[in-house]
Enzyme design. Structure first.
Site, mmCIF file in Angstrom:
data_model
loop_
_atom_site.group_PDB
_atom_site.id
_atom_site.type_symbol
_atom_site.label_atom_id
_atom_site.label_comp_id
_atom_site.label_asym_id
_atom_site.label_seq_id
_atom_site.Cartn_x
_atom_site.Cartn_y
_atom_site.Cartn_z
ATOM 1 N N SER A 187 26.204 -12.753 -19.226
ATOM 2 C CA SER A 187 26.802 -13.288 -18.662
ATOM 3 C C SER A 187 26.944 -14.638 -17.467
ATOM 4 O O SER A 187 25.168 -14.116 -17.875
ATOM 5 C CB SER A 187 27.773 -12.080 -17.624
ATOM 6 O OG SER A 187 28.321 -12.395 -16.511
ATOM 7 N N TYR A 200 25.248 -4.217 -12.660
ATOM 8 C CA TYR A 200 25.516 -5.553 -13.380
ATOM 9 C C TYR A 200 24.650 -6.704 -14.015
ATOM 10 O O TYR A 200 24.771 -6.455 -15.109
ATOM 11 C CB TYR A 200 27.358 -5.486 -13.051
ATOM 12 C CG TYR A 200 27.590 -6.196 -14.544
ATOM 13 C CD1 TYR A 200 28.718 -6.091 -15.557
ATOM 14 C CD2 TYR A 200 28.101 -7.863 -14.243
ATOM 15 C CE1 TYR A 200 29.152 -6.729 -16.358
ATOM 16 C CE2 TYR A 200 28.369 -8.769 -15.202
ATOM 17 C CZ TYR A 200 29.245 -7.273 -15.856
ATOM 18 O OH TYR A 200 30.719 -8.831 -17.501
#
Length: 292
Positions: A187, A200
């Protein structure tokens, strides 16, 4: 062929309607509805007769990748959570509509034995695994800081995003032939962490390092390992885990979130023979956010 368009105007732009879902989130209630390439993706046989395993394939990026792989000629086994059976059924329909085999498997990758059973099932169904896509992920925003991140949440994020990937790579390896590949979903958060997604983002940074290290380890076996780093993408995980969806994706220079269909071609390319000289690479698809 998709008509040439200004990229910032090709898909819906914020502000979006306020919407909130319980985890894990579902595709149906989303407004605007996500685009997985149902009407736009055209295959050309780049993955003919390949056997693919995709985690988190019921919706979002996973569904778009499953659809694209199928239209490129691959059979697809994909995972979903028990609560995601309706979305999984739609992914099955799309794969089978493309004339390929679809094998949905309810699997929580947080447990090693579940990962072992998943690989055993894939080998039973396909005999081999040509492409492994580690895409399943968990996040839960905590705007109140690190004090709000419980040990339970931290454990869930790490076990879903890292442990599951580690186990599946390790267990799948004996069944991946020369020329096969592993593709991990990282990401933009790996490089530009948002404070409310601290745990995360931590796992996404680890996925970058894991991908680059594993690639060097496996190239002698003829197996390539790469990753895709999406920016903001409009998937069910967003209304299920973030406090504000109205302006989601507006921060990207392109001015909007990506649709899942815009991520799938990167996975197809990395899985294909055209990417034969590409390994240990992170393909950044961030909508213009500069990354290292």
């Amino acid at each position: 062929m998709t008509e040439q368009q200004h990229p910032g105007e090709q898909h819906p732009t914020p502000e979006f309607p306020t919407q909130d879902q319980s985890y894990p989130g579902w595709t149906g209630p989303m407004d605007p509805p996500p685009d997985h390439g149902e009407e736009s993706y055209r295959g050309s046989g780049r993955l003919a007769d390949r056997k693919a395993v995709i985690t988190g394939g019921d919706s979002g990026i996973g569904r778009a990748v499953a659809l694209a792989f199928a239209r490129e000629g691959a059979d697809v086994l994909f995972t979903h959570l028990e609560d995601e059976k309706d979305d999984a059924a739609e992914t099955v329909r799309l794969i089978e509509e493309a004339g390929r085999r679809a094998v949905p498997v309810a699997c929580d990758v947080r447990e090693e034995e579940n990962c072992r059973a998943l690989i055993d099932r894939a080998v039973q169904e396909f005999g081999r695994i040509d492409v492994l896509v580690n895409n399943a992920a968990y996040q839960m925003a905590q705007p109140d800081g690190i004090e709000a991140i419980t040990t339970e949440q931290f454990d869930r994020v790490l076990r879903t995003n890292l442990y599951g990937m580690f186990w599946l790579c390790k267990l799948a390896l004996p069944h991946i032939p020369e020329g096969g590949s592993i593709i991990n979903s990282t990401s933009v958060q790996a490089y530009k962490p948002s404070p409310h997604l601290l745990d995360y983002a931590t796992t996404k940074g680890a996925i970058v390092t894991f991908t680059q290290g594993l690639a060097q380890m496996l190239i002698e076996k003829g197996i390539r390992v790469n990753a895709v780093a999406p920016g903001p993408v409009w998937t069910p995980l967003i209304p299920a885990t973030l406090p504000d969806t109205q302006t989601f994706g507006k921060q990207a220079p392109i001015g909007r979130p990506a649709q899942p269909a815009e991520m799938a071609p990167a996975y197809v390319f990395l899985a294909s023979q055209e990417a034969s000289y590409i390994t240990a690479e992170i393909v950044n698809a961030t909508g213009g956010t500069p990354l290292p």
